[in-house]
Design an enzyme around this catalytic site. Structure first.
Site, PDB file in Angstrom:
ATOM      1  N   ASP A 158      27.245 -35.506  12.095  1.00  0.00           N
ATOM      2  CA  ASP A 158      26.005 -34.625  12.297  1.00  0.00           C
ATOM      3  C   ASP A 158      26.131 -33.376  13.556  1.00  0.00           C
ATOM      4  OD1 ASP A 158      24.324 -35.920  10.664  1.00  0.00           O
ATOM      5  OD2 ASP A 158      23.402 -37.324  12.117  1.00  0.00           O
ATOM      6  N   ASP A 160       0.824  -1.128   0.237  1.00  0.00           N
ATOM      7  CA  ASP A 160       0.041  -0.133  -0.023  1.00  0.00           C
ATOM      8  C   ASP A 160       0.846   1.192   0.127  1.00  0.00           C
ATOM      9  OD1 ASP A 160      -2.253   1.495  -0.088  1.00  0.00           O
ATOM     10  OD2 ASP A 160      -2.552   1.195   2.095  1.00  0.00           O
ATOM     11  N   ASP A 181      -7.157  -5.122   3.210  1.00  0.00           N
ATOM     12  CA  ASP A 181      -6.048  -5.853   2.961  1.00  0.00           C
ATOM     13  C   ASP A 181      -6.067  -7.190   3.123  1.00  0.00           C
ATOM     14  OD1 ASP A 181      -4.833  -3.517   1.846  1.00  0.00           O
ATOM     15  OD2 ASP A 181      -4.004  -2.909   3.901  1.00  0.00           O
ATOM     16  N   ASP A 208      -2.353  -3.254   6.226  1.00  0.00           N
ATOM     17  CA  ASP A 208      -2.667  -3.183   7.675  1.00  0.00           C
ATOM     18  C   ASP A 208      -4.142  -2.980   7.769  1.00  0.00           C
ATOM     19  OD1 ASP A 208      -3.037  -0.476   6.639  1.00  0.00           O
ATOM     20  OD2 ASP A 208      -1.673   0.344   8.470  1.00  0.00           O
TER      21      ASP A 208
END
Length: 921
Positions: free
Chosen positions: A761, A396, A668, A664
């Site tokens: 590992d 936006d 949206d 926000d």
């Protein structure tokens, strides 16, 4: 060196499913509906809701031991002690013993347990103890990791948890003054106060206030409703919002989902306002009843999860093919089928990518910790890697490109001249609306308080309001000053206001709105837009005081009074952030509901090159095929509705992009859920925070650029482990097959394979902290499982070449060529195998020359050195006989560096060839 951060980070930090469950109530409801989960509620719950809907307000509140003014804090605490927190059962943590079982029951641990059992039955106690220790260590380590993860997740959830506005009795006189003049309509309000309370603390009987954008936090009965529309598609499958009322119109309704005044937990308010009383919380809600019918419900796999799964199954399929080959070759050549089975199982364990889940989780967790320091809360760990893969960011304009601080710059009549009368009307409109107060309302209220000595609201009382919605794009309040008439004051988008105006006001006179005046008005507003101002029109009309309730139909035949114009200056950080995103291969597209002139000006000021602009009307007229092409050609989209934003994001994804969306507002939310990575802020409306994967505590594109880089570091470090595991496993198995076919004894005992695998590992737990070459951060990165297979075929045989050289050295140079000397042979290959396997990560972590052009991070260097030293110490030290190894002659250590250096040189040469032909992700 302090390894506490290492232990803390590889503890996982965030357990994805645990966090996802808390933040995805809507996703759960949608999944339940889509998968056909039985939506019938328990009879008791149905009867309770129907009875609540049909009861009069007084009787219902009496039954709940509540009142219009709400529960006192003491009453709420008493009820909470009886009913518990407002949480559905599946959100609660597992008992420790169940958690421990979940940590154990994975295919890798079951395979190790089977191997330990076989070792015990064959009286190989040392192997059984070593293997059993691996199982216990793995289970306890994961248990500890996830326990720490849950604690961290709870802390994060507390930071971004949703709240509800709750009414409490006994408001102070000071706070009461905020409600305006003393009148009967507001007398009850004077006796209350409003507080923000975490939704988990709500109890039956609490009275809450709802407005546009709010999540409904529990099952409620509406006591008052004004133009209240609720989105409950996840509950009923209806695509359109449903209007709710304060009364039940059909007294014979028995289906709770059809009740007019019942609001369900997990749905959200689209528009309007309401006051409601909580009927049920937690498991006593409709949502709780549905959730109790399933054990777990997650979203479908993301691109990230699919990539990890494909790579894991590639390695597991490889294991299922190679382990039987090892079994049969050793069984036929050695004649000892039990020993061959044990050895084949050991090979299977060695091939199993058992560290992959921990490496993935630890690397993502490290990214989450890094981002948390940058004021970014990660709700879903996978979103971090999606940051790295993102190549399109839709955002936006307001608050993202601009400062998120709106200033009222102008209050003017229809010709653009300053007008205090327009400011007063805008102030009354903003002051008396009870819906979602946006930044424009705040700017009007703050400006008017500075400008006016006396608040105009003190002379008025509020009659009614017509809340804002995203279709009309305007809102109205009705006020009365002298009781001989009512004044309807409307403000909103210019075109929408002009659409309901028939007259204009200027110079103290009112005249009809003609085509000539309309053209001139549009010129004035266009000039204001060109200045970078956002223009909101203000209109009004006087109506007789004949009614107290107004609706959308009353917004007609209005008189245009003028405009209030707002300035939202661009952020200083926006231009460098956009430049940085572009340099890293992320294109930014602006999706806004604002008009095209203001949007274009802001884009120019922040240095965003406009490659084409598309308006909402254009989007509406296009087919999906046409719009799919248009979204590629244009990067600025203005005058969009929420549906337009969601459609653009969806088509960008369909075109093969990984799309982020930053927003926000309630408008949206659809796009946030559709995007690969939804980004919101802590000040967003509830529904936007619920839909997002990332919560920013600071609304800044610069933070996003850092997130993109961290996502790419995360991906690169995960890929190092996968490439290294795939290639070394391929080479080791190929070497085992060669040795098994030509050597009259096992080239390595099962215990040796397991110890080697365990040490290897352990050396990899530092990978999440490794450095990443800058060149690997320049472009978006995605999972490409086919590349892993090709990489394995190219680099795996290199280690086999040097394994075979080691076999030849042990056989011919050290005469380890009989079953009596097999321990010497196995010890020689044990060291070479472990050292080459440990060094391979340094070769594969970068396309450059390791240790010279690109150096690993200190933790990885230290872990490599420690494991290599341990690999040499085991055969040479006092523990050798426990592991059925023996000390090697000094001459061996003359040949060892030659083998390792030759191995690294050949690997580097292969890297250059591979990089030129296929590139390096």
């Amino acid at each position: 060196m302090n390894f506490t951060p290492l232990k803390e980070f590889f503890a996982g930090f965030l357990r994805t499913r645990h966090v996802a469950r808390h933040f995805r109530r809507l996703a759960l409801l949608e999944t339940l509906v889509q998968t056909g989960v039985n939506r019938e509620m328990p009879p008791g719950l149905t009867q309770t809701l129907v009875r609540a809907a049909t009861s009069d307000t007084g009787a219902l509140l009496h039954r709940l031991d509540s009142r219009v003014e709400g529960l006192s804090e003491e009453q709420a605490e008493s009820v909470r002690a009886l009913v518990g927190l407002n949480e559905v059962e599946h959100e609660k943590p597992l008992p420790w013993w169940m958690h421990l079982w979940h940590c154990y029951k994975n295919p890798f641990n079951l395979l190790l347990t089977l191997l330990a059992a076989i070792s015990y039955l064959t009286e190989d106690m040392k192997a059984a103890v070593v293997i059993g220790a691996m199982v216990v260590l793995s289970t306890l380590l994961r248990f500890w990791q996830e326990t720490k993860s849950n604690q961290a997740a709870d802390e994060l959830k507390a930071m971004v948890s949703n709240t509800a506005t709750v009414i409490r009795p006994e408001m102070s006189e000071t706070a009461a003054a905020d409600f305006g003049p003393k009148d009967d309509a507001h007398q009850s309000a004077r006796e209350t106060r409003r507080i923000e309370l975490p939704i988990t603390l709500l109890v039956p009987g609490d009275v809450i206030v709802l407005s546009a954008g709010d999540m409904i936090p529990a099952d409620c009965r509406a006591l008052f409703a004004k133009d209240l529309f609720v989105a409950q598609a996840a509950m009923t499958g209806e695509s359109m919002p449903v209007e709710k009322f304060a009364v039940q119109r059909d007294a014979n309704a028995i289906n709770p989902l059809e009740l007019d005044n019942i609001l369900f937990m997990g749905t959200n308010v689209v528009s309007g306002a309401a006051t409601a009383v909580v009927l049920g919380t937690g498991n006593s809600t409709y949502f709780g009843a549905l959730a109790a019918r399933v054990t777990t419900t997650d979203r479908g796999p993301t691109a990230f999860q699919s990539g990890v799964n494909k790579v894991s199954w590639l390695l597991i399929r490889f294991m299922f093919v190679m382990a039987p080959l090892v079994l049969f070759i050793n069984g036929f050549t050695k004649g000892d089928w039990m020993q061959a089975l044990l050895f084949a199982l050991s090979v299977a364990v060695g091939l199993t990518p058992e560290m992959l889940p921990m490496i993935v989780t630890s690397t993502l967790a490290k990214g989450a910790v890094f981002l948390s320091r940058k004021k970014v809360i990660v709700k879903r760990l996978d979103a971090i890697q999606n940051f790295g893969a993102m190549d399109v960011l839709c955002t936006d304009k307001t608050g993202t490109l601009t400062q998120d601080k709106i200033f009222l710059a102008r209050h003017a009549d229809i010709w653009g001249r300053e007008s205090d009368e327009v400011l007063e009307m805008a102030y009354l409109n903003s002051y008396y609306q009870t819906g979602l107060k946006n930044l424009l309302d705040v700017a009007v209220l703050e400006h008017a308080e500075l400008l006016l000595e006396l608040e105009p609201a003190r002379n008025y009382r509020k009659v009614d309001e017509i809340p804002f919605d995203f279709t009309r794009r305007r809102m109205s309040v009705v006020v009365s000053e002298r009781e001989d008439h009512h004044e309807l004051i409307t403000k909103g988008a210019v075109e929408e206001i002009l659409g309901v105006c028939t007259h204009v006001h200027h110079d103290g006179t009112v005249e009809p709105l003609t085509a000539e005046l309309l053209a001139r008005i549009r010129e004035v507003t266009a000039d204001l837009n060109e200045e970078g101002l956002r223009v909101v029109a203000v209109a009004a009309k006087e109506v007789p005081p004949s009614k107290e309730t107004y609706g959308v139909a009353d917004e007609s035949a209005l008189t245009l009074m003028g405009y209030v114009a707002f300035l939202d200056p661009p952020k200083e950080s926006t231009a460098p952030a956009l430049k940085a995103l572009a340099e890293h291969g992320v294109s930014v597209k602006v999706l806004t509901g604002d008009n095209e002139r203001v949007t274009a000006k802001i884009c120019r000021e922040v240095g965003l090159e406009q490659k084409g602009m598309l308006l909402g009307g254009d989007v509406e007229r296009m087919s999906d095929a046409q719009l799919a092409q248009a979204v590629e050609a244009n990067n600025v989209f203005a005058r969009l509705t929420p549906a337009h934003k969601e459609r653009i994001v969806r088509l960008l994804k369909a075109n093969g992009h990984v799309v982020g969306f930053m927003g926000d507002g309630i408008n949206d939310a659809p796009a946030l859920r559709t995007a690969d990575i939804g980004i919101s802020v802590d000040t967003a409306v509830d529904i936007a925070k619920e839909a997002a994967d990332i919560i920013l505590l600071e609304k800044s594109l610069m933070v996003l650029e850092e997130g993109v880089l961290e996502g790419r570091r995360t991906f690169a470090n995960m890929l190092k482990y996968i490439k290294m595991t795939a290639s070394s496993n391929f080479g080791n198995v190929f070497s085992v097959l060669v040795a098994s076919a030509f050597i009259p004894f096992l080239p390595m005992l099962p215990m040796h394979l397991l110890v080697q695998n365990l040490l290897y590992d352990i050396s990899q737990i530092a990978i999440p902290f490794d450095n990443v070459d800058e060149e690997l951060l320049k472009k978006p990165q995605r999972w490409q499982p086919a590349d892993v297979g090709r990489f394995m075929v190219f680099f795996g045989p290199i280690s086999s070449v040097f394994d075979i050289l080691t076999f030849a050295m042990m056989w011919f140079v050290f005469s380890a060529n009989t079953p009596e000397k097999q321990t010497l042979f196995q010890s020689g290959w044990f060291i070479v195998g472990l050292l080459t396997q440990t060094l391979i990560v340094h070769m594969i972590r970068t396309p450059k020359i390791p240790f010279i052009q690109s150096r690993a991070a200190i933790p990885l260097m230290v872990m490599t050195a420690v494991i290599m030293a341990a690999g040499i110490f085991l055969p040479m030290g006092p523990l050798a006989h426990y592991f059925k190894l023996q000390a090697l002659p000094p001459l061996y250590f003359v040949f060892l560096p030659v083998i390792l250096l030759a191995y690294m040189a050949l690997t580097q040469a292969m890297k250059k060839f591979y990089f030129r032909r296929y590139g390096w992700q």
